[in-house]
Design an enzyme around this catalytic site. Structure first.
Site, mmCIF file in Angstrom:
data_model
loop_
_atom_site.group_PDB
_atom_site.id
_atom_site.type_symbol
_atom_site.label_atom_id
_atom_site.label_comp_id
_atom_site.label_asym_id
_atom_site.label_seq_id
_atom_site.Cartn_x
_atom_site.Cartn_y
_atom_site.Cartn_z
ATOM 1 N N ASP A 12 0.836 -1.302 0.012
ATOM 2 C CA ASP A 12 0.060 0.009 0.090
ATOM 3 C C ASP A 12 0.929 1.255 -0.004
ATOM 4 O OD1 ASP A 12 -2.140 -1.652 0.274
ATOM 5 O OD2 ASP A 12 -2.156 -1.581 2.225
ATOM 6 N N LYS A 15 1.752 2.164 -5.001
ATOM 7 C CA LYS A 15 2.348 1.611 -6.407
ATOM 8 C C LYS A 15 1.296 2.105 -7.468
ATOM 9 C CE LYS A 15 2.327 -2.521 -4.232
ATOM 10 N NZ LYS A 15 2.088 -2.028 -2.826
ATOM 11 N N GLY A 39 -4.552 -4.164 -3.884
ATOM 12 C CA GLY A 39 -5.561 -3.306 -4.130
ATOM 13 C C GLY A 39 -4.699 -1.945 -4.693
ATOM 14 N N HIS A 40 -4.820 -1.717 -5.571
ATOM 15 C CA HIS A 40 -3.808 -0.704 -6.232
ATOM 16 C C HIS A 40 -4.834 0.691 -6.719
ATOM 17 C CE1 HIS A 40 -0.412 -3.512 -7.276
ATOM 18 N NE2 HIS A 40 -0.695 -3.492 -6.230
ATOM 19 N N THR A 41 -4.695 1.707 -6.068
ATOM 20 C CA THR A 41 -5.715 2.754 -6.220
ATOM 21 C C THR A 41 -5.199 3.910 -7.252
ATOM 22 O OG1 THR A 41 -6.239 2.553 -3.725
ATOM 23 C CG2 THR A 41 -7.167 4.678 -5.008
ATOM 24 N N THR A 128 -5.833 -11.869 3.418
ATOM 25 C CA THR A 128 -7.167 -11.230 2.733
ATOM 26 C C THR A 128 -8.253 -12.094 2.428
ATOM 27 O OG1 THR A 128 -6.027 -11.220 0.682
ATOM 28 C CG2 THR A 128 -5.379 -9.298 1.668
ATOM 29 N N ARG A 142 2.510 -28.527 -7.180
ATOM 30 C CA ARG A 142 2.301 -29.167 -8.638
ATOM 31 C C ARG A 142 0.785 -29.851 -8.911
ATOM 32 N NH1 ARG A 142 7.670 -32.521 -7.924
ATOM 33 N NH2 ARG A 142 6.603 -32.425 -5.812
ATOM 34 N N GLN A 221 2.160 -6.078 -3.125
ATOM 35 C CA GLN A 221 2.446 -6.131 -1.830
ATOM 36 C C GLN A 221 3.820 -5.343 -1.724
ATOM 37 O OE1 GLN A 221 1.283 -9.590 -3.389
ATOM 38 N NE2 GLN A 221 -0.560 -8.584 -2.931
ATOM 39 N N ALA A 296 -7.495 -1.096 0.876
ATOM 40 C CA ALA A 296 -7.980 -0.774 -0.609
ATOM 41 C C ALA A 296 -8.713 -2.164 -0.806
ATOM 42 C CB ALA A 296 -6.914 -0.448 -1.667
ATOM 43 N N THR A 298 -9.520 -4.914 1.728
ATOM 44 C CA THR A 298 -10.478 -5.301 2.796
ATOM 45 C C THR A 298 -11.036 -4.395 3.686
ATOM 46 O OG1 THR A 298 -8.579 -5.465 4.010
ATOM 47 C CG2 THR A 298 -9.112 -7.485 2.727
ATOM 48 N N LYS A 328 2.879 10.084 0.060
ATOM 49 C CA LYS A 328 2.134 10.520 0.998
ATOM 50 C C LYS A 328 2.842 11.509 2.001
ATOM 51 C CE LYS A 328 -1.460 8.204 1.759
ATOM 52 N NZ LYS A 328 -2.590 7.080 2.119
HETATM 53 P P1 GDP Z 1 -0.814 0.289 -3.358
HETATM 54 O O1 GDP Z 1 -1.296 -1.012 -3.128
HETATM 55 O O2 GDP Z 1 0.637 0.249 -3.122
HETATM 56 O O3 GDP Z 1 -1.037 0.631 -4.938
HETATM 57 O O4 GDP Z 1 -1.371 1.565 -2.628
HETATM 58 P P2 GDP Z 1 -3.147 1.561 -2.054
HETATM 59 O O5 GDP Z 1 -3.717 2.025 -3.237
HETATM 60 O O6 GDP Z 1 -3.334 0.368 -1.629
HETATM 61 O O7 GDP Z 1 -2.890 2.756 -1.037
HETATM 62 C C1 GDP Z 1 -2.273 3.967 -1.353
HETATM 63 C C2 GDP Z 1 -3.486 4.945 -0.874
HETATM 64 O O8 GDP Z 1 -2.972 6.318 -0.897
HETATM 65 C C3 GDP Z 1 -4.427 5.132 -1.773
HETATM 66 O O9 GDP Z 1 -5.795 5.587 -1.219
HETATM 67 C C4 GDP Z 1 -3.990 6.271 -2.733
HETATM 68 O O10 GDP Z 1 -5.069 6.871 -3.593
HETATM 69 C C5 GDP Z 1 -3.290 7.393 -1.615
HETATM 70 N N1 GDP Z 1 -2.111 7.977 -2.207
HETATM 71 C C6 GDP Z 1 -1.233 7.602 -2.992
HETATM 72 N N2 GDP Z 1 -0.236 8.771 -2.965
HETATM 73 C C7 GDP Z 1 -0.493 9.463 -2.373
HETATM 74 C C8 GDP Z 1 0.005 10.781 -1.836
HETATM 75 O O11 GDP Z 1 1.198 11.314 -2.144
HETATM 76 N N3 GDP Z 1 -0.831 11.448 -1.035
HETATM 77 C C9 GDP Z 1 -1.814 11.074 -0.271
HETATM 78 N N4 GDP Z 1 -2.344 11.680 0.483
HETATM 79 N N5 GDP Z 1 -2.653 9.718 -0.957
HETATM 80 C C10 GDP Z 1 -1.836 9.159 -1.652
HETATM 81 P P1 IMO Z 2 -0.969 -4.095 -2.313
HETATM 82 O O1 IMO Z 2 -0.462 -4.805 -3.665
HETATM 83 C C1 IMO Z 2 -1.054 -4.659 2.115
HETATM 84 C C2 IMO Z 2 -1.039 -8.616 3.584
HETATM 85 C C3 IMO Z 2 -2.384 -9.145 4.477
HETATM 86 C C4 IMO Z 2 -1.768 -10.248 5.282
HETATM 87 C C5 IMO Z 2 -0.600 -10.661 4.522
HETATM 88 C C6 IMO Z 2 -0.938 -12.136 3.850
HETATM 89 O O2 IMO Z 2 -2.272 -3.449 -2.494
HETATM 90 O O3 IMO Z 2 0.244 -3.567 -1.679
HETATM 91 P P2 IMO Z 2 -2.359 -12.833 1.923
HETATM 92 O O4 IMO Z 2 -3.631 -12.413 1.417
HETATM 93 O O5 IMO Z 2 -1.524 -12.438 0.936
HETATM 94 O O6 IMO Z 2 -2.134 -14.176 2.196
HETATM 95 O O7 IMO Z 2 -2.094 -11.954 3.057
HETATM 96 O O8 IMO Z 2 -0.369 -10.009 3.616
HETATM 97 N N1 IMO Z 2 -1.341 -8.410 2.226
HETATM 98 C C7 IMO Z 2 -1.203 -6.982 1.973
HETATM 99 N N2 IMO Z 2 -0.937 -5.900 2.982
HETATM 100 N N3 IMO Z 2 -0.916 -4.421 0.607
HETATM 101 C C8 IMO Z 2 -1.364 -5.717 -0.054
HETATM 102 O O9 IMO Z 2 -1.233 -5.526 -1.423
HETATM 103 C C9 IMO Z 2 -1.298 -6.859 0.659
HETATM 104 N N4 IMO Z 2 -1.393 -8.107 0.233
HETATM 105 C C10 IMO Z 2 -1.436 -8.987 1.218
HETATM 106 O O10 IMO Z 2 -2.986 -8.091 4.900
HETATM 107 O O11 IMO Z 2 -1.159 -9.601 6.333
HETATM 108 MG MG MG Z 3 -2.994 -1.622 -1.823
#
Ligand code: GDP
Ligand code: IMO
Ligand code: MG
Length: 421
Positions: A12, A15, A39-41, A128, A142, A221, A296, A298, A328
């Site tokens: 999170d 990315k 969960g990529h936002t 998750t 396998r 991740q 994003a 759960t 951020k």
């Molecule tokens: P990812 O899984 O690495 O793609 O990240 P997520 O989408 O799970 O979480 C990142 C969160 O931070 C999302 O809600 C984005 O919209 C938000 N975000 C990303 N960059 C920034 C930033 O520079 N500032 C703020 N305030 N929010 C950000």
């Molecule tokens: P993105 O790509 C944050 C965490 C879960 C749990 C552990 C194992 O959005 O950064 P799993 O379902 O993979 O067996 O869970 O990993 N986890 C994440 N935490 N961002 C993620 O993906 C994650 N994917 C899995 O919360 O602790």
């Molecule tokens: Mg994420």
């Protein structure tokens, strides 16, 4: 040529937003590991979209998106996500390719994930519940069904065989939920997937590289969730680090050029496991509130804390990070004092290395106190506008890590990304 973009913390890091920003400079965006646990936002036309399976380049008309062999794929999530991106006018059928070696997540994998977590009681990973662990177990064991198998007329027979095996495991784990509704939607989604561009991913991508096309491998991740190098057993089930690009796409290591590591200006983690700089106090609460730190995928509240340079330096080492993106930064606007973890006190001894087993030792973070900038940076567009105090924060991190932050993200929007210098 392949560049890699991946998370350096516990996921999170932002990315999705950064891949979406860089996508116009690449011909192909390729996911190499993970599954719908991601969960990529991103923000498209000011609307928030969260992608779980589809690479974050899908909103760019001229960008090819590949789901690589290292991914575990949930057909139901994919179908739903295709419908979402189509609602933005995206012709996903044109630009989305899937490797025939990609492993499928079956409904019983989700059930097994749930059953396994239930049995763990207080030692829950905090998975998750998307079936990730069981799906990767079937790959290394396998047994798995792969995307290429969809085109085989014996697919259903193969499915039933594996399902029976899973049922025995589920019975032994006293799992009694009825998953027939999951199966109905699974077969519907499988039918949908048969119309996709299913390709031999390794030839597909190496041919493109040979033609001089540029590839960006998108990690899911974060490095501290890597199955080998993360905080085991509180990790995910794939190699999230740059080495995973070779096995997850079939590209040779010599083709990898830049490794772009994404880190938040602070730190978060969702789920169980060690987190040395976690703040279980009002400051942690404030970070969560201002940073809107809720999962994003759960919706769970994310645990928050100060930036951990010991873990970051370790992540830079195992990934071979060549440049950093700090996201951020705007979330720290409100804080007068910023703590930066520069060492761990492990069972009374100070060290700058990440211990092999973080769950069995007592880790106290050692902090360096830095000044906060206390200014709204979210509307700033150029490095020269950023407060000097923030530049000091950035330089301190650069020096400690021996790698430079090349971009600073100051908000969730596509345009909120400032080249550092
Ligand atoms: P990812 O899984 O690495 O793609 O990240 P997520 O989408 O799970 O979480 C990142 C969160 O931070 C999302 O809600 C984005 O919209 C938000 N975000 C990303 N960059 C920034 C930033 O520079 N500032 C703020 N305030 N929010 C950000
Ligand atoms: P993105 O790509 C944050 C965490 C879960 C749990 C552990 C194992 O959005 O950064 P799993 O379902 O993979 O067996 O869970 O990993 N986890 C994440 N935490 N961002 C993620 O993906 C994650 N994917 C899995 O919360 O602790
Ligand atoms: Mg994420």
């Amino acid at each position: 040529m392949v560049d890699v973009l991946l998370g350096l913390q516990w996921g999170d890091e932002g990315k999705g937003k950064i891949v979406d920003f860089f996508a116009p400079s690449y011909d192909i965006i390729a996911r190499f590991q993970g599954g719908p646990n991601a969960g990529h936002t991103l923000y498209v036309k000011d609307k928030k979209v969260v992608l779980h399976q589809i690479p974050s380049g899908i909103f760019h008309e001229d960008t090819v998106n590949l789901i690589g062999n290292g991914v575990v794929l949930d057909a139901v999530t994919l179908k739903r996500e295709c419908e979402t991106v189509a609602s933005f006018g995206v012709d996903y059928a044109k630009n989305l390719y899937i490797s025939e070696r990609t492993n499928l997540i079956l409904p019983t994998h989700r059930a097994l994930d749930k059953a396994s977590e239930n049995l763990k009681g207080n030692d829950k990973i905090g998975s998750t519940l998307k079936g990730i662990g069981p799906a990767y177990m079937d790959k290394t064991g396998r047994n798995a069904l792969r995307v290429g198998d969809l085109l085989d007329k014996n697919f259903t027979t193969q499915y039933i065989k594996l399902r029976l095996k899973h049922q025995k495991l589920l019975d032994s784990m006293h799992f009694q939920e009825d998953i027939s509704a999951w199966e109905d939607e699974f077969f519907e989604a499988i039918e949908f997937m048969r119309r996709f561009k299913i390709v031999n991913g390794e030839y597909f991508i190496n041919d493109k590289i040979a033609q001089g096309k540029k590839v960006l491998a998108e990690g899911a991740q974060g490095s501290m969730l890597d199955v080998d190098f993360g905080t085991f057993p509180f990790v995910t089930s794939s190699n999230t680090i740059s080495a995973g690009v070779c096995t997850g796409l079939g590209v040779p290591p010599q083709k990898i050029k830049e490794v772009i590591g994404v880190t938040k200006a602070y730190c978060t983690r969702v789920g169980g496991g060690p987190f040395p700089t976690e703040l279980n106090d009002a400051t942690g609460e404030e970070l969560r509130k201002i940073g809107n730190e809720f999962g994003a995928t759960t919706g769970r509240p994310r645990r928050c804390g100060w930036i951990d340079l010991v873990a970051l330096k370790f992540a830079c080492m195992v990934n071979g990070v060549t440049q950093l993106v700090m996201t951020k930064a705007d979330v720290l606007d409100a804080f007068s004092d910023l703590q930066v973890c520069t060492a761990y006190n492990v069972n009374g001894k100070e060290q700058q290395q990440v211990p092999y087993q973080m769950t069995k030792v007592n880790i106290e973070p050692v902090y360096k106190l830095l000044k906060g900038w206390n200014k709204d940076v979210s509307k700033m567009k150029d490095y020269s506008e950023l407060p000097d105090v923030m530049k000091t924060y950035v330089s301190y991190i650069n020096e400690y890590l021996g790698v430079n932050i090349t971009y600073i993200s100051n908000g969730p929007g596509r345009e909120q990304l400032i080249p550092a210098k």
